[in-house]
Design a protein around this motif. Structure first.
Motif, PDB file in Angstrom:
ATOM      1  N   ASN A  31       0.789  -1.159   0.159  1.00 32.87           N
ATOM      2  CA  ASN A  31      -0.378   0.091  -0.207  1.00 32.87           C
ATOM      3  C   ASN A  31       0.592   1.162   0.289  1.00 32.87           C
ATOM      4  O   ASN A  31      -0.007   2.438   0.087  1.00 32.87           O
ATOM      5  CB  ASN A  31      -0.870   0.147   1.271  1.00 32.87           C
ATOM      6  N   TYR A  32       2.707   0.967  -0.059  1.00 36.64           N
ATOM      7  CA  TYR A  32       3.466   2.689   0.128  1.00 36.64           C
ATOM      8  C   TYR A  32       3.773   2.368  -0.934  1.00 36.64           C
ATOM      9  O   TYR A  32       4.112   1.183  -1.759  1.00 36.64           O
ATOM     10  CB  TYR A  32       3.693   2.636   1.373  1.00 36.64           C
ATOM     11  N   HIS A  33       4.505   3.290  -1.247  1.00 36.07           N
ATOM     12  CA  HIS A  33       5.799   3.548  -2.278  1.00 36.07           C
ATOM     13  C   HIS A  33       7.172   3.484  -2.078  1.00 36.07           C
ATOM     14  O   HIS A  33       6.409   3.732  -0.388  1.00 36.07           O
ATOM     15  CB  HIS A  33       5.484   5.152  -3.077  1.00 36.07           C
ATOM     16  N   ILE A  34       7.928   3.186  -2.042  1.00 31.25           N
ATOM     17  CA  ILE A  34       8.885   2.783  -1.656  1.00 31.25           C
ATOM     18  C   ILE A  34       9.920   3.466  -2.008  1.00 31.25           C
ATOM     19  O   ILE A  34      10.449   3.382  -3.454  1.00 31.25           O
ATOM     20  CB  ILE A  34       9.504   0.779  -0.817  1.00 31.25           C
ATOM     21  N   GLY A  35      11.162   4.591  -1.322  1.00 28.05           N
ATOM     22  CA  GLY A  35      12.623   4.922  -1.696  1.00 28.05           C
ATOM     23  C   GLY A  35      13.678   4.765  -1.249  1.00 28.05           C
ATOM     24  O   GLY A  35      13.321   3.978   0.451  1.00 28.05           O
ATOM     25  N   TRP A  36      15.137   4.320  -1.599  1.00 29.32           N
ATOM     26  CA  TRP A  36      16.199   3.287  -1.251  1.00 29.32           C
ATOM     27  C   TRP A  36      16.702   5.679  -0.989  1.00 29.32           C
ATOM     28  O   TRP A  36      17.126   5.898  -1.899  1.00 29.32           O
ATOM     29  CB  TRP A  36      16.682   3.077  -2.074  1.00 29.32           C
ATOM     30  N   PHE A  37      17.508   5.232   0.147  1.00 29.37           N
ATOM     31  CA  PHE A  37      18.504   6.717   0.490  1.00 29.37           C
ATOM     32  C   PHE A  37      19.995   6.105   0.578  1.00 29.37           C
ATOM     33  O   PHE A  37      19.474   4.663   0.805  1.00 29.37           O
ATOM     34  CB  PHE A  37      17.984   7.410   1.463  1.00 29.37           C
ATOM     35  N   ARG A  38      20.731   6.633   0.054  1.00 24.47           N
ATOM     36  CA  ARG A  38      22.331   6.563   0.042  1.00 24.47           C
ATOM     37  C   ARG A  38      22.833   7.228   0.933  1.00 24.47           C
ATOM     38  O   ARG A  38      22.645   8.330   0.716  1.00 24.47           O
ATOM     39  CB  ARG A  38      23.101   5.875   0.307  1.00 24.47           C
ATOM     40  N   GLN A  39      23.493   7.653   2.143  1.00 25.53           N
ATOM     41  CA  GLN A  39      24.663   8.734   3.009  1.00 25.53           C
ATOM     42  C   GLN A  39      25.270   8.065   2.926  1.00 25.53           C
ATOM     43  O   GLN A  39      25.935   6.853   3.412  1.00 25.53           O
ATOM     44  CB  GLN A  39      23.553   9.192   4.405  1.00 25.53           C
ATOM     45  N   ALA A  40      26.707   8.666   2.076  1.00 24.27           N
ATOM     46  CA  ALA A  40      27.818   8.353   2.518  1.00 24.27           C
ATOM     47  C   ALA A  40      28.307   8.902   2.867  1.00 24.27           C
ATOM     48  O   ALA A  40      28.460  10.573   3.654  1.00 24.27           O
ATOM     49  CB  ALA A  40      28.550   9.084   0.945  1.00 24.27           C
ATOM     50  N   PRO A  41      29.908   9.039   3.576  1.00 22.58           N
ATOM     51  CA  PRO A  41      30.849  10.112   4.659  1.00 22.58           C
ATOM     52  C   PRO A  41      30.831  11.476   4.912  1.00 22.58           C
ATOM     53  O   PRO A  41      31.240  11.713   3.523  1.00 22.58           O
ATOM     54  CB  PRO A  41      31.889   8.762   5.360  1.00 22.58           C
ATOM     55  N   GLY A  42      30.433  12.056   4.926  1.00 20.63           N
ATOM     56  CA  GLY A  42      31.036  13.578   4.834  1.00 20.63           C
ATOM     57  C   GLY A  42      29.842  14.324   3.887  1.00 20.63           C
ATOM     58  O   GLY A  42      29.992  15.475   3.608  1.00 20.63           O
ATOM     59  N   LYS A  43      28.551  13.444   3.317  1.00 14.43           N
ATOM     60  CA  LYS A  43      27.595  14.424   2.570  1.00 14.43           C
ATOM     61  C   LYS A  43      26.589  14.075   2.847  1.00 14.43           C
ATOM     62  O   LYS A  43      26.386  12.948   3.962  1.00 14.43           O
ATOM     63  CB  LYS A  43      28.444  12.937   1.190  1.00 14.43           C
ATOM     64  N   GLU A  44      25.551  14.437   2.136  1.00 14.80           N
ATOM     65  CA  GLU A  44      24.181  14.773   2.625  1.00 14.80           C
ATOM     66  C   GLU A  44      23.421  13.653   2.003  1.00 14.80           C
ATOM     67  O   GLU A  44      24.371  13.089   1.276  1.00 14.80           O
ATOM     68  CB  GLU A  44      23.649  15.454   1.588  1.00 14.80           C
ATOM     69  N   ARG A  45      22.253  12.821   3.016  1.00 13.53           N
ATOM     70  CA  ARG A  45      21.666  12.168   1.906  1.00 13.53           C
ATOM     71  C   ARG A  45      21.328  11.727   0.748  1.00 13.53           C
ATOM     72  O   ARG A  45      20.982  13.112   0.315  1.00 13.53           O
ATOM     73  CB  ARG A  45      20.346  11.603   2.807  1.00 13.53           C
ATOM     74  N   GLU A  86      30.285   0.836  -7.292  1.00 10.05           N
ATOM     75  CA  GLU A  86      31.947   1.214  -7.483  1.00 10.05           C
ATOM     76  C   GLU A  86      32.242   2.150  -6.154  1.00 10.05           C
ATOM     77  O   GLU A  86      31.349   2.040  -5.317  1.00 10.05           O
ATOM     78  CB  GLU A  86      31.964   2.941  -8.081  1.00 10.05           C
ATOM     79  N   VAL A  87      33.377   2.735  -6.406  1.00 17.88           N
ATOM     80  CA  VAL A  87      33.747   3.511  -4.460  1.00 17.88           C
ATOM     81  C   VAL A  87      32.709   4.227  -3.960  1.00 17.88           C
ATOM     82  O   VAL A  87      32.738   3.857  -2.843  1.00 17.88           O
ATOM     83  CB  VAL A  87      34.916   3.476  -4.426  1.00 17.88           C
ATOM     84  N   GLU A  88      32.419   5.284  -4.748  1.00 17.73           N
ATOM     85  CA  GLU A  88      31.351   5.919  -4.551  1.00 17.73           C
ATOM     86  C   GLU A  88      30.379   5.653  -4.257  1.00 17.73           C
ATOM     87  O   GLU A  88      29.592   6.478  -3.523  1.00 17.73           O
ATOM     88  CB  GLU A  88      31.888   6.785  -6.047  1.00 17.73           C
ATOM     89  N   ASP A  89      30.468   4.247  -4.029  1.00 21.87           N
ATOM     90  CA  ASP A  89      28.646   3.978  -3.555  1.00 21.87           C
ATOM     91  C   ASP A  89      29.169   3.275  -2.338  1.00 21.87           C
ATOM     92  O   ASP A  89      27.606   2.959  -1.761  1.00 21.87           O
ATOM     93  CB  ASP A  89      28.142   2.515  -4.494  1.00 21.87           C
ATOM     94  N   THR A  90      30.055   3.342  -1.324  1.00 22.99           N
ATOM     95  CA  THR A  90      30.308   3.082  -0.120  1.00 22.99           C
ATOM     96  C   THR A  90      28.994   4.182   0.574  1.00 22.99           C
ATOM     97  O   THR A  90      29.380   5.288   0.461  1.00 22.99           O
ATOM     98  CB  THR A  90      31.072   3.470  -0.076  1.00 22.99           C
ATOM     99  N   GLY A  91      28.287   4.158   1.794  1.00 23.61           N
ATOM    100  CA  GLY A  91      27.902   4.759   2.269  1.00 23.61           C
ATOM    101  C   GLY A  91      26.348   3.866   3.052  1.00 23.61           C
ATOM    102  O   GLY A  91      26.273   2.311   2.922  1.00 23.61           O
ATOM    103  N   VAL A  92      26.385   4.547   3.903  1.00 30.46           N
ATOM    104  CA  VAL A  92      24.940   3.734   4.991  1.00 30.46           C
ATOM    105  C   VAL A  92      24.018   3.966   3.737  1.00 30.46           C
ATOM    106  O   VAL A  92      23.301   5.101   3.742  1.00 30.46           O
ATOM    107  CB  VAL A  92      24.311   3.995   5.906  1.00 30.46           C
ATOM    108  N   TYR A  93      22.881   2.702   3.326  1.00 25.24           N
ATOM    109  CA  TYR A  93      21.428   2.319   3.144  1.00 25.24           C
ATOM    110  C   TYR A  93      20.502   2.524   3.280  1.00 25.24           C
ATOM    111  O   TYR A  93      20.219   1.264   4.400  1.00 25.24           O
ATOM    112  CB  TYR A  93      21.778   1.313   1.630  1.00 25.24           C
ATOM    113  N   THR A  94      19.803   3.108   3.602  1.00 22.44           N
ATOM    114  CA  THR A  94      18.074   3.108   4.701  1.00 22.44           C
ATOM    115  C   THR A  94      17.224   2.976   2.952  1.00 22.44           C
ATOM    116  O   THR A  94      16.829   3.684   2.066  1.00 22.44           O
ATOM    117  CB  THR A  94      17.786   4.340   4.932  1.00 22.44           C
ATOM    118  N   CYS A  95      16.502   2.324   3.490  1.00 25.94           N
ATOM    119  CA  CYS A  95      14.658   1.833   3.181  1.00 25.94           C
ATOM    120  C   CYS A  95      13.499   2.668   3.963  1.00 25.94           C
ATOM    121  O   CYS A  95      14.287   2.838   4.669  1.00 25.94           O
ATOM    122  CB  CYS A  95      14.464   0.633   3.104  1.00 25.94           C
ATOM    123  N   ALA A  96      12.522   3.552   2.900  1.00 30.50           N
ATOM    124  CA  ALA A  96      11.743   4.072   3.590  1.00 30.50           C
ATOM    125  C   ALA A  96      10.753   4.439   2.335  1.00 30.50           C
ATOM    126  O   ALA A  96      10.371   3.576   1.502  1.00 30.50           O
ATOM    127  CB  ALA A  96      11.935   5.482   3.605  1.00 30.50           C
TER     128      ALA A  96
END
Length: 123
Positions: A31-45, A86-96
C-alpha cells in the motif's frame, strides 16, 4: 509499531554485487511507495531509487543501469540489487515508505525509515 528493517549490506570489491532487503512489519508494504536512500561519509543523504505501489520505478543518474529496485508484496519486502559497485557507492543505505508520489527525492514525504545497512566498496 510499523517498522522497516534493512539487511544485506557488507564489504565488497569494486565491480561486485550486493542485494539489500527491506522487510516491512506491522503494515502492508503493497500500500506504499518505497524509496531507497544512501548517505556517504561527509555527504548529504541522497535518494537513489523509488518504486510506487502500482510499479513505477525511478533511479538517480548515479545508479541508473547498475541498481535494480523490486518488491515482493507476498513477502512484504523490498529489494535493491546493486551490481557493478563503485567505491563511490559506499555509504549507509536506508529504505523508507511514503504515501506521496509527488517528489520521490523529498525525504520529508517519507514517514517511516529503517535503521540503515552499511555498504563499503573498496577499489
Amino acid at each position: 509499531q510499523p517498522k522497516l528493517v534493512e539487511s544485506g549490506g557488507g564489504s565488497v570489491q569494486a565491480g561486485g554485487s550486493l542485494r539489500l532487503s527491506c522487510v516491512a512489519s506491522e503494515f502492508a508494504l503493497k500500500n506504499y511507495h518505497i524509496g531507497w536512500f544512501r548517505q556517504a561519509p561527509g555527504k548529504e543523504r541522497e535518494a537513489i531509487s523509488y518504486m510506487s505501489f502500482p510499479g513505477k520505478i525511478v533511479y538517480a543518474d548515479s545508479v541508473q543501469g547498475r541498481f535494480t529496485i523490486s518488491r515482493d508484496n507476498a513477502a512484504n519486502t523490498a529489494y535493491l540489487q546493486m551490481d557493478n559497485l563503485e567505491v563511490e557507492d559506499t555509504g549507509v543505505y536506508t529504505c523508507a515508505r511514503t504515501k506521496w508520489g509527488i517528489d520521490w527525492k523529498d525525504a520529508r514525504l517519507y514517514d517511516k525509515w529503517g535503521q540503515g545497512t552499511q555498504v563499503t566498496v573498496s577499489g
